[in-house]
Motif scaffolding. Structure first.
Motif, mmCIF file in Angstrom:
data_model
loop_
_atom_site.group_PDB
_atom_site.id
_atom_site.type_symbol
_atom_site.label_atom_id
_atom_site.label_comp_id
_atom_site.label_asym_id
_atom_site.label_seq_id
_atom_site.Cartn_x
_atom_site.Cartn_y
_atom_site.Cartn_z
ATOM 1 N N SER A 42 -3.603 15.721 24.200
ATOM 2 C CA SER A 42 -4.826 15.009 24.507
ATOM 3 C C SER A 42 -4.764 14.537 25.943
ATOM 4 C CB SER A 42 -4.989 13.811 23.579
ATOM 5 O OG SER A 42 -6.128 13.075 23.953
ATOM 6 N N ASN A 46 -2.150 8.318 23.114
ATOM 7 C CA ASN A 46 -2.177 7.877 21.720
ATOM 8 C C ASN A 46 -3.426 8.267 20.947
ATOM 9 O OD1 ASN A 46 0.264 6.842 21.130
ATOM 10 N ND2 ASN A 46 -0.283 4.718 21.453
ATOM 11 N N VAL A 47 -4.117 9.298 21.318
ATOM 12 C CA VAL A 47 -5.308 9.687 20.577
ATOM 13 C C VAL A 47 -4.934 10.263 19.224
ATOM 14 C CG1 VAL A 47 -7.269 11.254 20.561
ATOM 15 C CG2 VAL A 47 -6.706 10.001 22.611
ATOM 16 N N LYS A 53 -5.399 2.528 13.094
ATOM 17 C CA LYS A 53 -6.594 2.949 13.828
ATOM 18 C C LYS A 53 -7.573 1.809 14.050
ATOM 19 C CE LYS A 53 -5.769 7.492 13.632
ATOM 20 N NZ LYS A 53 -5.718 8.412 14.675
ATOM 21 N N SER A 54 -7.366 0.656 13.404
ATOM 22 C CA SER A 54 -8.345 -0.426 13.484
ATOM 23 C C SER A 54 -8.351 -1.124 14.838
ATOM 24 C CB SER A 54 -8.090 -1.445 12.376
ATOM 25 O OG SER A 54 -6.809 -2.026 12.548
ATOM 26 N N GLN A 56 -7.426 0.246 17.845
ATOM 27 C CA GLN A 56 -7.406 1.170 18.972
ATOM 28 C C GLN A 56 -8.794 1.317 19.565
ATOM 29 O OE1 GLN A 56 -5.756 4.885 17.778
ATOM 30 N NE2 GLN A 56 -3.667 4.114 17.753
ATOM 31 N N ILE A 57 -8.826 1.507 20.869
ATOM 32 C CA ILE A 57 -10.082 1.746 21.574
ATOM 33 C C ILE A 57 -10.322 3.246 21.589
ATOM 34 C CG2 ILE A 57 -11.261 1.557 23.771
ATOM 35 C CD1 ILE A 57 -9.509 -0.881 24.363
ATOM 36 N N LYS A 58 -11.510 3.654 21.202
ATOM 37 C CA LYS A 58 -11.853 5.076 21.223
ATOM 38 C C LYS A 58 -12.832 5.320 22.354
ATOM 39 C CE LYS A 58 -10.974 5.874 16.420
ATOM 40 N NZ LYS A 58 -11.289 6.685 15.287
ATOM 41 N N LEU A 59 -12.507 6.303 23.190
ATOM 42 C CA LEU A 59 -13.354 6.668 24.316
ATOM 43 C C LEU A 59 -13.813 8.100 24.155
ATOM 44 C CD1 LEU A 59 -11.303 5.361 27.379
ATOM 45 C CD2 LEU A 59 -13.324 4.330 26.387
ATOM 46 N N SER A 60 -15.029 8.351 24.559
ATOM 47 C CA SER A 60 -15.456 9.739 24.622
ATOM 48 C C SER A 60 -14.796 10.382 25.838
ATOM 49 C CB SER A 60 -16.975 9.832 24.727
ATOM 50 O OG SER A 60 -17.399 9.353 25.989
ATOM 51 N N SER A 61 -14.777 11.689 25.874
ATOM 52 C CA SER A 61 -14.147 12.385 26.999
ATOM 53 C C SER A 61 -14.851 12.066 28.314
ATOM 54 C CB SER A 61 -14.162 13.890 26.761
ATOM 55 O OG SER A 61 -13.315 14.216 25.703
ATOM 56 N N GLY A 64 -13.887 8.555 29.435
ATOM 57 C CA GLY A 64 -12.502 8.539 29.895
ATOM 58 C C GLY A 64 -12.341 9.174 31.263
#
Length: 84
Positions: A42, A46-47, A53-54, A56-61, A64
């Motif tokens: 990735s 840490n993706v 998972k609660s 964690q920050i999720k970013l779109s590509s 990012g």
């Protein structure tokens, strides 16, 4: 005479071997992709981890890449303004 100036041999044996090592490793990776054994990688840290998972920050590509390359783009654009 010109040929020896343009295409000089590298002084180190390791440097001479790098193109062969690169070719072999890329051939292996390409073959493993063809047979379906894909690399688990990735762009972002840490993706793919299996941690909680609660929190964690999720970013779109796109977001990012904007965060990563945005400051360098702004610095490059500012350099054109400061040093025309």
């Amino acid at each position: 005479m010109e040929h020896s100036l343009v295409f000089q041999q590298p002084p180190n044996v390791y440097i001479r071997a790098l193109p062969l090592i690169t070719l072999i490793s890329l051939s292996f990776l390409g073959f493993s992709e063809i047979i379906g054994k894909h690399l688990q990688y990735s762009k972002f840290w840490n993706v793919g981890s299996h941690h909680s998972k609660s929190n964690q920050i999720k970013l779109s590509s796109k977001t990012g890449m904007l965060v990563i390359y945005g400051p360098a783009f702004i610095a490059g654009a500012a350099s054109f303004a400061l040093f025309p």
